[in-house]
Design an enzyme around this catalytic site. Structure first.
Site, PDB file in Angstrom:
ATOM      1  N   SER A 230       0.842  -1.198   0.000  1.00  0.00           N
ATOM      2  CA  SER A 230       0.000   0.000   0.000  1.00  0.00           C
ATOM      3  C   SER A 230       0.873   1.241   0.000  1.00  0.00           C
ATOM      4  CB  SER A 230      -0.893   0.023   1.238  1.00  0.00           C
ATOM      5  OG  SER A 230      -0.132   0.359   2.402  1.00  0.00           O
ATOM      6  N   ASP A 231       0.323   2.326  -0.535  1.00  0.00           N
ATOM      7  CA  ASP A 231       0.913   3.614  -0.214  1.00  0.00           C
ATOM      8  C   ASP A 231       0.662   3.849   1.271  1.00  0.00           C
ATOM      9  OD1 ASP A 231       2.156   6.065  -0.373  1.00  0.00           O
ATOM     10  OD2 ASP A 231       0.994   6.775  -2.079  1.00  0.00           O
ATOM     11  N   TRP A 232       1.393   4.793   1.848  1.00  0.00           N
ATOM     12  CA  TRP A 232       1.387   4.965   3.296  1.00  0.00           C
ATOM     13  C   TRP A 232       0.036   5.506   3.751  1.00  0.00           C
ATOM     14  CZ3 TRP A 232       5.159   2.548   1.684  1.00  0.00           C
ATOM     15  CH2 TRP A 232       6.299   2.245   2.418  1.00  0.00           C
TER      16      TRP A 232
END
Length: 805
Positions: A230-232
């Site tokens: 995932s992106d953060w």
């Protein structure tokens, strides 16, 4: 290839499998010492290493170790040079190994749908072929040295506004031909170790739990075998994410979502086999991405020299009536604060702490070039009472001297992660200065810095314009070597520059909180401007040189049914050694479906000495003659007589050859001539894409947007949306207070300001992921209860969670 053994999997507990699927902190995966499973260290990229000093790394931002700041993607894209991007990847990998980083988060290959995206400087181009080819080259360079790449942000992530909740509504053909194509090229050519999902929804489903994107397309169609992260803070529903193929959630949720996964398996809501598969991918990556430390004692010095060369090869000469290059021995008048505080990178998670940065004036002094300097303008408006005096001094110097160079561009706060621009304009003080100085001295040279297109109302009055984009830490050295004629500029624009913002067809449909409708479909950038016959300030692929090139012949050789080679012979007929970038476009024949006038299908770069002739061989693959057919899903060849053109830009066609593609069975194509005629009629005036015609492409009508009131609030409401109610405003004040306690104070004011602005577009559930554990899932649940009218129960729930943290 070192992969996880079946014995390790068999010995792993359910809790350990779940724990592997989220971060230990902001930057590391979790180790399991008893099974000899190491932690994997990641770092932001994509144009340099941003390894934070703190392992925990408050909210993903904070002080970072010094590293080379290479030119940003908006610059290197203008090099049209695969070898340069591969070399950049190799240098980046060497520094990653030196700092014990196993995966670099980059490159980013999202499409520049409009000129306004605040993160445009991190991406390559409006063209998916160019983006995919350069992204693949960088990945190959990184991974050749044992460091994993993370191809991002998958997918259709074209704006920063409300990126955590925005829904990109894209028709299937545009999705495949434009927004997924660069990812497809990079995955198939370079096999990145990881792919990072984006924050946004795609056609109603969050990318982090979009099974069609992550499993059906990425893995089953394209054959991706790596890890999806995932992106953060991008995860919406962790259980759905695992089911869709999202292996690793970053950053840490401090056990919250680990427990959710364990409980879901025990209740039979999630298959343990799926969890095991994701855990195995994390372990495989952690064991594989362990590069050997570099023993190159002069690594960072060599990297700086490479950064200078990359910046030189990426600069674009937009105009030159003879003022460039500046003859040796002449005194210069240097105007503009950016000559001292040279802008070389954007703001946000990609902001590098550079090894060494010089200003333009530092380089002039080091080379003993005589100059006078005046700042001309302020980069902030706090000292406006002195602005007139600064401008008057600049005008006086311009009037009294011959060689005048003005350094101007977009300030840091104009280009930042988490926020989009609202116009194409430079700061008003800079435009006023450029107009006044060029009136006083028509020989004025302008050097521009910035990561995206800008309006140039003064263009006709200046003699020359050199655009250096955001060229990394060696920008100043590169600029001086170009304006003094040590080298000739050779870059070409990787993005069209419109005359005015209203000419960009996507602008009316983007920048909204909840939904961005991609109504222009495939007509992005030059694909639209050329089809609509719109005048532009500068076309895609445009760039001048200090020399001249004559294109002498174009031959198309057929090597197989699926592969052709365009052979272009050209000669440097100028008096300077220089490089030329040749672009190969396919001009489409009449088709059963609307198509652009021409599309980039190949490119190459050749360096020729003055008077030298050379030949480029540029490959054309099967996609050259195809389009995506939504009725028979897949790319299909369209027969007809194609013009294959060799060009110096999308509008500067030098040579033309024809290729006849024979009739073959392709099935039926959708007919939009009645249901969506606007896509066939772009030449008939300003583009308008009515909702009903866009819905004909989509095949459905999007759901109504949410209306927030008591009883409807849920964890995906943003702080900005909460401000519409009294209780919401109370929550916003609390959140800002708690967030300030969790965050490390930024030393860079632009970074600090960016974080505060981005907070307003963040949903409540995102806060739980990005507060270092201070705000957790229970806190968010309590806040939602409070907003929906359950004041006492909500406050008690939230306060209990805060006491625990």
């Amino acid at each position: 290839m070192n992969t996880i053994s079946s014995d390790s999997l068999a010995r792993m507990t359910l809790e350990e499998k779940a724990s592997l699927c989220s971060g230990l902190d902001s930057w590391r995966t979790k180790p399991i010492p008893r099974l000899e499973i190491p932690a994997l260290r990641m770092s932001d990229g994509p144009h340099g290493l941003r390894k934070q000093e703190s392992e925990e790394g408050s909210q993903g931002f904070g002080p970072s170790r010094p590293a080379t700041c290479f030119p940003t993607a908006c610059a290197t894209a203008c090099s049209f040079d695969r070898d340069l991007l591969r070399e950049l990847g190799e240098f980046l990998a060497a520094e990653a190994a030196d700092q014990e980083v196993g995966v670099v988060l980059g490159p980013g290959v999202n499409i520049k749908r409009t000129p306004l995206c605040g993160r445009s400087f991190e991406y390559f181009s409006e063209d998916p072929f160019l983006s995919g080819e350069l992204g693949a080259a960088m990945i190959l360079g990184l991974q050749s040295k044992g460091v994993g790449a993370s191809l991002k942000h998958f997918a259709a992530n074209s704006q920063e506004k409300a990126r955590f909740v925005n829904d990109s509504i894209v028709d299937e053909r545009a999705l495949r031909e434009i927004y997924l194509r660069a990812f497809e090229i990079a995955v198939k050519k370079a096999s990145p170790e990881t792919v990072m999902c984006s924050y946004n929804k795609v056609n109603g489903v969050y990318a982090s739990e979009n099974e069609r994107l992550l499993r059906d397309i990425l893995r089953e169609e394209w054959g991706f075998e790596g890890l999806v992260m995932s992106d953060w803070g991008a995860v919406n529903d962790r259980v759905r994410g695992i089911g869709a193929g999202l292996d690793l959630e970053m950053p840490s949720t401090y056990g919250d979502n680990d427990a959710v996964l364990v409980e879901s398996v025990r209740r039979g809501e999630l298959s343990e086999e799926m969890l095991t598969t994701s855990a195995a991918r994390v372990v495989t990556l952690a064991r594989r991405s362990r590069p050997a430390p570099s023993n190159h004692k002069d690594l960072y010095e060599h990297a700086h020299k490479f950064a200078e060369r990359a910046a030189r090869e990426s600069a674009v000469l937009l105009k030159n009536n003879g003022a460039l290059p500046i003859p040796p021995g002449e005194e210069l008048v240097i105007i503009g604060l950016m000559a001292v505080r040279t802008r070389y990178q954007g703001s946000g998670s990609s902001r590098i702490n550079p090894i060494r940065v010089l200003g333009i004036t530092d380089v002039l002094e080091a080379r003993s070039i005589s100059y006078q300097y005046t700042p001309g303008y302020f980069l902030s408006g706090r000292e406006e009472e002195d602005a007139e005096a600064r401008m008057n001094e600049a005008v006086r110097l311009a009037r009294e001297n011959r060689r005048v160079v003005v350094f101007a561009g977009l300030p840091d706060e104009y280009e930042t992660e988490g926020e989009d621009r609202s116009s194409l304009d430079l700061p008003a003080c800079q435009n006023a200065l450029l107009a006044a100085v060029s009136e006083a001295n028509p020989e004025t040279v302008v050097v521009l810095f910035g990561g995206a297109p800008v309006a140039m109302p003064w263009l006709s009055r200046v003699n020359a314009v050199l655009h250096c984009h955001l060229g990394g830490e060696a920008t100043a050295e590169a600029v001086v070597s170009l304006i003094t004629g040590d080298y000739s500029p050779c870059g070409k624009l990787a993005q069209s520059y419109p005359l005015r913002l209203s000419d960009c067809p996507a602008v009316p449909y983007c920048g909204h909180i909840r939904r961005s409708e991609y109504r222009e479909s495939i007509f992005v950038g030059y694909r639209y401007y050329d089809a609509a016959e719109k005048e532009v300030l500068f076309p895609f692929g445009f760039g001048l040189s200090y020399s001249q090139f004559e294109y002498r012949s174009l031959r198309i050789r057929e090597e197989s049914d699926r592969k052709r080679i365009a052979e272009v012979t050209l000669c440097n007929i100028g008096n300077r050694d220089a490089a030329e970038i040749v672009q190969i476009y396919a001009e489409n024949p009449p088709s059963p479906i609307f198509r652009p006038v021409r599309e980039l299908r190949g490119f190459g770069k050749i360096f020729l000495a003055s008077g030298e002739e050379g030949t480029l061989r540029i490959e054309l693959d099967e996609h050259t003659f195809s389009a995506y057919n939504v009725k028979k899903p897949g790319f299909q060849t369209i027969p007809g007589t194609y013009a294959i053109v060799a060009a110096s830009s999308s509008r500067d066609i030098r040579l033309r050859a024809t290729v006849v593609i024979e009739e073959e069975e392709t099935g039926t194509w959708p007919d939009y001539r009645r249901s969506a005629p606007c896509y066939e009629q772009l030449r008939q005036g300003d583009a308008s894409f009515p909702a009903d015609q866009f819905e004909a492409l989509l095949g459905y009508r999007p759901d109504p947007l949410p209306v927030w009131r008591k009883g409807t609030f849920e964890p995906n409401v943003t702080l900005q949306e909460l401000r519409s109610t009294l209780r919401g405003r109370m929550v916003v004040r609390l959140i800002h207070f708690l967030y300030s306690q969790a965050a490390e104070k930024e030393t860079d004011p632009n970074q600090e300001s960016m974080k505060k602005r981005a907070l307003e577009d963040m949903p409540l559930r995102g806060l739980a992921n990005l507060s270092n554990g201070l705000i957790n899932g229970q806190t968010v649940s309590g806040i939602v209860l409070f907003l929906n009218g359950h004041a006492m129960r909500g406050m008690q729930t939230a306060l209990r969670s805060l006491k625990k943290t």
